[in-house]
Structure formats: structure tokens, C-alpha cells
Design an enzyme around this catalytic site. Structure first.
Site, PDB file in Angstrom:
ATOM      1  N   GLY A  21      44.194  51.822  35.070  1.00 46.07           N
ATOM      2  CA  GLY A  21      43.549  51.053  36.195  1.00 46.07           C
ATOM      3  C   GLY A  21      42.872  52.313  37.159  1.00 46.07           C
ATOM      4  O   GLY A  21      43.429  53.593  36.917  1.00 46.07           O
ATOM      5  N   GLY A  24      46.198  53.758  39.005  1.00 46.83           N
ATOM      6  CA  GLY A  24      47.482  53.734  38.304  1.00 46.83           C
ATOM      7  C   GLY A  24      47.599  53.523  36.812  1.00 46.83           C
ATOM      8  O   GLY A  24      46.590  52.890  36.333  1.00 46.83           O
ATOM      9  N   ASP A 134      38.576  42.524  44.288  1.00 40.73           N
ATOM     10  CA  ASP A 134      38.202  43.169  43.019  1.00 40.73           C
ATOM     11  C   ASP A 134      38.697  42.109  42.006  1.00 40.73           C
ATOM     12  O   ASP A 134      39.113  42.654  40.819  1.00 40.73           O
ATOM     13  CB  ASP A 134      38.804  44.623  42.832  1.00 40.73           C
ATOM     14  CG  ASP A 134      38.519  45.383  41.510  1.00 40.73           C
ATOM     15  OD1 ASP A 134      37.243  45.037  41.129  1.00 40.73           O
ATOM     16  OD2 ASP A 134      39.293  46.056  41.276  1.00 40.73           O
TER      17      ASP A 134
END
Length: 186
Positions: A21, A24, A134
Site C-alpha cells: 500500500g 508500506g 481512505d
């Protein structure tokens, strides 16, 4: 630098990659002390050198630690070993929602079931003053048992902290008008 199977970070042994992502890489790992599989999210080295990104990574851990809900992934720890910063979390066996939605869409019953679980998870977060920022199908896992789990609170915001007069606030701790957070397509 991706970690390979068998790599050890403290008491954790990497088994396999699970995903990548914006903040990380996530691996399936074994907690050798407790004998259980976990998800291990590693902050890339170049991000760990940036104090703002490292701070955001640590805030994600603190945010998740405040949340205890069956539809939100559970965090176990925030750690570093051999100069690598990482989070350990509950391993959710299953698939992200974005990989489960067929071309024609989900049946209405499934949509209602998933939306209800997401609503419960977000309500629990909002009660703690936390906004995800998100939420998208890739950040929602459906376990093999059918349980909905919200993941990736890396861009979340603790609105209580933003409203406090804490002198340690960073520029990242305030949401500003006209600034897009998360994934714009969602």
C-alpha cells in the site's frame, strides 16, 4: 526492499507477502513467542527516514489501538527491529472487497450486510473521534467466515486531537478545505 520468507524481525518470522500500500508492505508472519500467525506491516526505509511519515505510521498504530470492534482489524504492537519499523496486527484470512465484487455487482442482500457491518465499524471509530479518510473496497476485507473487517487506518484522523490546543500538533493533524485525502476515485 521486500522481505523474503524466513526473514526474522525480532520474534516474528516472515512467511509470505500479503500486499503493498501507500504506507508500506504487509506480510503474513509468525509470532514465534506466541505461536500464532499475524499480519506485519513494514514502513519502507525511505519513509522511516522522513519524520512526518514515521509519525503518521506511529499515529496509525495509536489510532488502531483505541479501536476495539469486531469489524475493525486489531493491532497487537508497533515495533522496530534491525532498523525496520513495523506494526503487528490480526491476520484476516480472506479477500479484500475489491476482489470479491463481480462485474455485475453484489446481490442486494450482500450489499446490505456489508454496508451494515461497515456502518457499525465506522460508528465505533467515530464515537472515539476517529475518521478513516481512505475507506474503499481495497481497505475492507471479507474473512473466509464472512466477517467484514476495516483495514488501513494510515490516513485516519483523530478529530479530538485536531481540536485540542496541544502544542505538538503537526500540519498533518488538521484537515483543510480543498485538500484531498485518501484515494480520490472513492
Amino acid at each position: 526492499m521486500p522481505l523474503t520468507s524466513g526473514t526474522k524481525l525480532g520474534r516474528y518470522e516472515i512467511q509470505s507477502p500479503l500486499g503493498v500500500g501507500g504506507m508500506g508492505e504487509v506480510y503474513r508472519a509468525t509470532d514465534t513467542k506466541l505461536g500464532r500467525d499475524i499480519a506485519l506491516k513494514v514502513l519502507p526505509a525511505e519513509m522511516a527516514e522522513d519524520p512526518e511519515r514515521l509519525g503518521r505510521f506511529r499515529r496509525e498504530a495509536k489510532t488502531l489501538a483505541q479501536l476495539d470492534h469486531p469489524n475493525i482489524v486489531t493491532i497487537h504492537s508497533v515495533e522496530d527491529a534491525d532498523g525496520i519499523h513495523f506494526l503487528t496486527m490480526q491476520l484476516v484470512e480472506g479477500l479484500p472487497l475489491d476482489r470479491l465484487i463481480p462485474p455485475g455487482g453484489q446481490p442486494v442482500e450482500q450489499i446490505v450486510e456489508i454496508a451494515s457491518a461497515l456502518g457499525d465499524a465506522l460508528a465505533a471509530a467515530h464515537e472515539k473521534g476517529i475518521v478513516h479518510r481512505d475507506l474503499k473496497p481495497a481497505n475492507v476485507m471479507i474473512s473466509t467466515a464472512g466477517r467484514v473487517k476495516v483495514l488501513d487506518f494510515g490516513l485516519s484522523k483523530d478529530i479530538r486531537a485536531a481540536n485540542s490546543s496541544d502544542a505538538t500538533m503537526t500540519s498533518d493533524s488538521r484537515t483543510q478545505l480543498g485538500v484531498v485525502m485518501g484515494t480520490p476515485a472513492y
